[in-house]
Enzyme design. Structure first.
Site, PDB file in Angstrom:
ATOM      1  N   ASP A 199     -27.024 -36.037 -12.956  1.00 55.33           N
ATOM      2  CA  ASP A 199     -25.512 -35.665 -14.041  1.00 55.33           C
ATOM      3  C   ASP A 199     -24.613 -36.715 -13.730  1.00 55.33           C
ATOM      4  OD1 ASP A 199     -24.185 -34.760 -15.999  1.00 55.33           O
ATOM      5  OD2 ASP A 199     -23.741 -33.022 -15.035  1.00 55.33           O
TER       6      ASP A 199
ATOM      7  N   CYS B 293     -23.743 -37.596 -20.601  1.00 57.94           N
ATOM      8  CA  CYS B 293     -22.587 -37.406 -21.267  1.00 57.94           C
ATOM      9  C   CYS B 293     -22.539 -38.366 -22.435  1.00 57.94           C
ATOM     10  CB  CYS B 293     -21.775 -36.861 -20.690  1.00 57.94           C
ATOM     11  SG  CYS B 293     -20.725 -37.932 -19.449  1.00 57.94           S
TER      12      CYS B 293
ATOM     13  N   GLU C 265     -22.402 -35.521  -3.653  1.00 62.65           N
ATOM     14  CA  GLU C 265     -21.367 -35.703  -4.397  1.00 62.65           C
ATOM     15  C   GLU C 265     -20.123 -36.465  -3.632  1.00 62.65           C
ATOM     16  OE1 GLU C 265     -18.388 -35.933  -6.959  1.00 62.65           O
ATOM     17  OE2 GLU C 265     -20.331 -35.093  -7.616  1.00 62.65           O
TER      18      GLU C 265
ATOM     19  N   GLN D 226     -18.354 -28.709 -16.485  1.00 64.87           N
ATOM     20  CA  GLN D 226     -18.872 -28.953 -17.599  1.00 64.87           C
ATOM     21  C   GLN D 226     -17.629 -28.433 -18.539  1.00 64.87           C
ATOM     22  OE1 GLN D 226     -21.261 -30.505 -18.994  1.00 64.87           O
ATOM     23  NE2 GLN D 226     -22.769 -31.089 -17.468  1.00 64.87           N
TER      24      GLN D 226
END
Length: 597
Positions: A493, A521, A437, A387
């Site tokens: 996310d 985001c 991921e 982040q």
């Protein structure tokens, strides 16, 4: 890197890569001289990096289609060796690029007249796109285009900087409220069953960032020239497609920490005194292209990743340039104000087919830096996602935990887990956490971070989320005691473009997932995912819809127009958890028997 794209996540999902308009003529990382001259709009085709733009075809009469399903048709079914697909949104045609004339010709012969989804496709050779920079220069020289006033660095990167912070929050709250209102209105028309859920939907507003000044822990600077022709390391003031390649210094920007400003200034000094030149997109000449800076507010560590265009260097020159980088930052006088604790070289040039990221080479110092979120230590590698606003991430993750409301029987799936920050923040509240991921180094960091923090109930997988969601759900289900209800939540996310349609479909079909926390985001881009989660069940989206229950935004990017949004989705299930486990086991058993037969 363009100032306009500074908030973009560094990770790129497969779907983003497929749609990316990363044409050779749209390289966003350099600058040229003070008085550029218009060149040929197709000169770039003579350079060997961009042959795919030469061997391009247009496929017509496709009807509604997804990039993913078209790629599957081309690569898996028809075995065509394409490099990329480009398609305007909501159009019935696409451009497909190849690396050779033979591949192009084979594609034309295969696709022209091919029947797909009830339509007869038409394929024709397509012309290469013009270089937008040279095109704009030509128009300017002809007097057709009036030059625009060039923005300042603050205007380009921090458009709200002159506004009091409380007023920034008010503006962002209004904008987020308007976006969520449009989303819920669209959903009301799309799914009548959503109405009672939407009547109870609550938006809690925008929470402030604990740190307003100097909060960015990662920045990517461009090496170029300013209006006076001086070599500068900073942010681009415009886009290549608009004919602008001017770069401005960053010393006055309020969102950059002192470490990042020092890094830009010191690298600028290095480039100015070096015999090697700044990269110039007008002809792809030069060497110094960009500088990525990562810094830690917890430890003071500073990582520099020098992006070098190596196509114009032989092996001896490349080694000389790397040694110059290393020697420069080992000088005592360079470390008087701040110190580079980790130095990397990155080969930044046109990517090969299938290449997701530009490789990095460690030159000196430590290999990682460390930062702290939610009282946990995180090791960060050069290419891993972390982040941007560390203090803001504390607030963001706490909101995600509060909305998800996990307990000691909860199993949490962290989709797009990065270095494991969200997963590890949730771990102490859950029975088990499973994360996936696509970046291998990020997973190594996640595993290291779990070990460093003494967390033993996390398991991480390297791969595309689309492929791993079902297997993670299966692992969670089969690890549960027979007949015992399972509390399974998912947290996503994703990159700015959102999740791929296949990931949404996988989440929808996993009936055991009852709650989903979506961290975005870029809520404008993610609205597509919000609709896909809540639309009525269909052939593509099997499983009960997820309805939005509560949303809260966190101002992770003060002085900019960007805001991070967290939404809790829940769904009503027609099947009890115990029944779902039994159905899943029965299905697996039947598939096994069928395979044996």
């Amino acid at each position: 890197m363009s100032a306009a794209s500074v908030e973009k996540h560094p990770e790129q999902s497969e779907a983003v890569a497929e749609n990316e308009e990363a044409e050779a003529q749209q390289v966003e990382t350099a600058a040229d001289g003070v008085e550029p001259k218009a060149g040929n709009e197709f000169d770039y085709l003579e350079r060997n990096e961009f042959t795919s733009e030469i061997y391009k075809i247009e496929v017509k009469n496709m009807g509604y289609f997804g990039i993913g399903e078209l790629k599957k048709l081309l690569k898996n079914t028809l075995k065509l060796d394409m490099t990329k697909i480009k398609s305007p949104a909501r159009k019935e045609y696409a451009f497909v690029c190849f690396r050779s004339q033979a591949d192009q010709q084979r594609a034309l012969e295969t696709l022209n007249g091919y029947k797909w989804k009830g339509r007869i496709l038409k394929a024709v050779a397509a012309k290469a796109s013009a270089d937008p920079l040279q095109k704009r220069r030509g128009e300017a020289n002809d007097g057709d285009v009036k030059p625009k006033r060039q923005r300042t660095a603050v205007e380009a990167t921090c458009p709200l900087a002159e506004m009091p912070y409380e007023q920034q929050l008010e503006q962002k709250t209004e904008e987020m409220s308007a976006l969520l209102k449009k989303y819920t209105q669209e959903l009301r028309h799309l799914n009548a069953d959503a109405k009672p859920h939407l009547d109870k939907f609550e938006f809690k507003g925008v929470l402030p960032s604990p740190t307003v000044q100097g909060y960015r822990n990662k920045n990517e600077f461009t090496v170029g020239k300013n209006a006076a022709g001086e070599i500068v390391v900073g942010f681009r003031l415009g886009s290549y497609s608009d004919g602008s390649v001017e770069v401005a210094e960053v010393q006055e920007l309020p969102h950059l920490p002192a470490q990042a400003k020092w890094a830009a200034r010191s690298f600028q000094q290095l480039v100015r005194q070096s015999k090697f030149q700044p990269f110039n997109p007008d002809g792809n000449v030069g060497h110094f292209r960009q500088l990525m800076v990562r810094c830690s507010s917890a430890t003071g560590e500073l990582m520099l990743v020098a992006g070098i265009y190596s196509s114009n260097l032989n092996e001896t020159e490349l080694l000389e340039l790397q040694q110059e980088l290393k020697a420069f930052y080992e000088q005592p006088e360079q470390n008087e104000t701040h110190k580079c604790t980790s130095l990397y070289y990155q080969d930044v040039k046109h990517r090969e087919a299938g290449q997701m990221v530009n490789p990095v080479t460690h030159l000196s110092g430590s290999t990682h830096i460390t930062d702290t979120i939610q009282g946990l230590q995180f090791r960060i590698s050069p290419l891993a996602f972390f982040q941007i606003n560390t203090a803001g991430a504390d607030v963001l993750y706490q909101q995600a935990i509060d909305l998800a409301a996990p307990n000691q029987e909860t199993i949490m799936l962290d989709i797009c887990c990065g270095t494991g920050t969200i997963a590890l923040a949730f771990a102490k509240h859950c029975k088990q956490v499973l994360g996936v991921e696509i970046v291998p180094d990020a997973i190594k960091d996640a595993e290291h971070n779990a070990e460093t923090n003494g967390i033993k109930n996390c398991k991480f997988f390297t791969g595309n989320a689309d492929d791993y969601i079902k297997s993670m759900v299966r692992e969670a289900v089969y690890g549960q005691e027979p007949g015992k209800p399972i509390d399974l939540i998912a947290v996503v996310d994703p990159p700015r473009a959102g999740l791929h349609t296949r990931s949404i479909a996988a989440i929808r079909s996993a009936s055991d997932i009852k709650r989903l926390v979506y961290v975005s985001c870029n809520p404008n881009s993610a609205k597509r995912n919000f609709i896909e989660l809540a639309r009525p069940e269909s052939k593509q989206y099997k499983g009960e819809p997820f309805y939005p229950k509560t949303a809260v935004a966190v101002d992770m990017f003060p002085h900019t127009t960007h805001t991070e949004l967290v939404i809790l989705f829940e769904r009503d299930s027609k099947t009890t958890p115990a029944e779902s486990v039994e159905q899943e086991r029965t299905k697996e058993c039947n598939e096994s028997l069928a395979a044996t037969a």
